[in-house]
Design an enzyme around this catalytic site. Structure first.
Site, PDB file in Angstrom:
ATOM      1  N   LEU A 206     -31.256  25.300  39.466  1.00 54.90           N
ATOM      2  CA  LEU A 206     -31.450  23.977  39.025  1.00 54.90           C
ATOM      3  C   LEU A 206     -31.602  24.111  37.491  1.00 54.90           C
ATOM      4  CD1 LEU A 206     -34.363  23.325  41.583  1.00 54.90           C
ATOM      5  CD2 LEU A 206     -31.994  22.619  41.733  1.00 54.90           C
TER       6      LEU A 206
ATOM      7  N   ASP B 285     -40.055  25.523  26.213  1.00 49.78           N
ATOM      8  CA  ASP B 285     -39.900  25.506  24.663  1.00 49.78           C
ATOM      9  C   ASP B 285     -39.765  24.270  24.082  1.00 49.78           C
ATOM     10  OD1 ASP B 285     -37.768  24.388  26.199  1.00 49.78           O
ATOM     11  OD2 ASP B 285     -36.333  25.792  25.494  1.00 49.78           O
TER      12      ASP B 285
ATOM     13  N   ASN C 259     -38.047  21.858  24.821  1.00 49.84           N
ATOM     14  CA  ASN C 259     -36.653  21.361  24.613  1.00 49.84           C
ATOM     15  C   ASN C 259     -35.954  21.796  23.222  1.00 49.84           C
ATOM     16  OD1 ASN C 259     -34.909  19.816  25.962  1.00 49.84           O
ATOM     17  ND2 ASN C 259     -35.034  18.170  24.597  1.00 49.84           N
TER      18      ASN C 259
ATOM     19  N   LEU D 238     -38.792  18.668  32.995  1.00 52.37           N
ATOM     20  CA  LEU D 238     -39.920  18.869  33.688  1.00 52.37           C
ATOM     21  C   LEU D 238     -40.347  20.425  33.575  1.00 52.37           C
ATOM     22  CD1 LEU D 238     -39.132  17.121  36.995  1.00 52.37           C
ATOM     23  CD2 LEU D 238     -40.185  15.978  34.823  1.00 52.37           C
TER      24      LEU D 238
END
Length: 300
Positions: A186, A210, A212, A241
């Site tokens: 995923l 992290d 993002n 998420l």
């Protein structure tokens, strides 16, 4: 006639009231020693009860304060998680969920602490699920391993229905050479959406915290994304998420077979509030790009 003379001629009837005679034999009753002891015992119990409640109240507030500090620092252990009434657990779903922990070197100490808290939440969600998955954590090493060993005296080693590998998820293909597993990794960066979960498949969640900063793991065989865009088309905020949120969505889908319900149950309400604020703040006709798009344009 003078007023004084009239006053002299007025007859006044008086009635004498006799005080009741005191009872000759009435004497104050003295409480027995037994009743005195009982009264003293009741008083002590009430005093101790009030003190005990006061101590419990202080201890509860202190526990809440410590938990809030740990939550803010991303240091919640399994023991710090709120105790919930264990629901009735049905038969296992049959599928396996793998958390890929192969990003250890790319995370800071603070991010590792947050990730380990997410792993504890993931295990808790599986333990309380109506239909449990088989959990596998791969690539457990480095800072993440040290942090997990320090939490609750390495309590993760006692997690039921969970397995930990130091090797990466690639070992899945060598478990049984005669069986070719169906593995789905995923991701948050894909145009392909996952439509359903199958009990014979293995689903991998990237175990990384992290904020993002980093790109996700490259393609394994297929990289579908959870169908948030289909069921929550108005949710334009960042759709990356946490590990436990992703897992909880899978759990809710297995229990309900309803993606929309799973998203609304798990995704924090503030995400929807942020979306409303963004709509109000961005003037009509303004182009909105994501952080990923800005990075890609910069690299180009």
């Amino acid at each position: 006639m003078d007023a004084d003379v009239e006053a002299d001629n007025v007859e006044v009837d008086t009635v004498e009231v006799e005080a009741p005679a005191a009872a000759e034999d009435a004497q104050p009753t003295q409480p027995s020693k037994k009743s005195l002891k009982k009264a003293a015992k009741r008083e002590r119990f009430q005093a101790q009860k009030l003190e005990r409640r006061a101590r419990e109240k202080v201890a509860k507030k202190e526990k809440q304060r410590i938990r809030a500090e740990k939550r803010a620092a991303g240091e919640l252990d399994e023991e710090d998680l709120p105790k919930k009434k264990k629901p009735r657990v049905g038969p296992p779903f049959g599928g396996r969920v793998v958390v890929d922990l192969g990003f250890d070197e790319k995370m800071t100490e603070k991010e590792v602490h947050s990730l380990c808290s997410q792993l504890a939440y993931t295990y808790s969600a599986n333990r309380n699920a109506g239909h449990q998955f088989s959990l596998l954590f791969t690539g457990l090493d480095g800072k993440t391993l040290a942090r997990m060993d320090s939490m609750s005296d390495a309590g993760y080693k006692r997690w039921a229905n969970s397995e930990f590998w130091t090797e990466g998820y690639e070992r899945l293909w060598s478990e049984d050479p005669t069986v070719k597993p169906t593995i789905v990794y995923l991701t948050a960066d894909s145009d392909e959406e996952l439509t359903e979960l199958k009990p014979e498949e293995t689903y991998i969640i990237g175990g990384i915290c992290d904020h993002n900063r980093l790109k996700r793991r490259p393609t394994v065989s297929a990289l579908p994304v959870l169908p948030i865009g289909t069921y929550l088309s108005d949710l334009k905020t960042r759709k990356v998420l946490t590990v436990n949120q992703t897992f909880e969505i899978l759990v809710h889908w297995v229990d309900t077979r309803d993606w929309e319900s799973a998203f609304h149950t798990v995704i924090p309400k503030r995400k929807f509030e942020e979306n409303s604020k963004e709509k109000a703040a961005v003037p009509e006709g303004t182009a909105v790009v994501s952080v990923e798009e800005v990075e890609e344009q910069t690299e180009a």
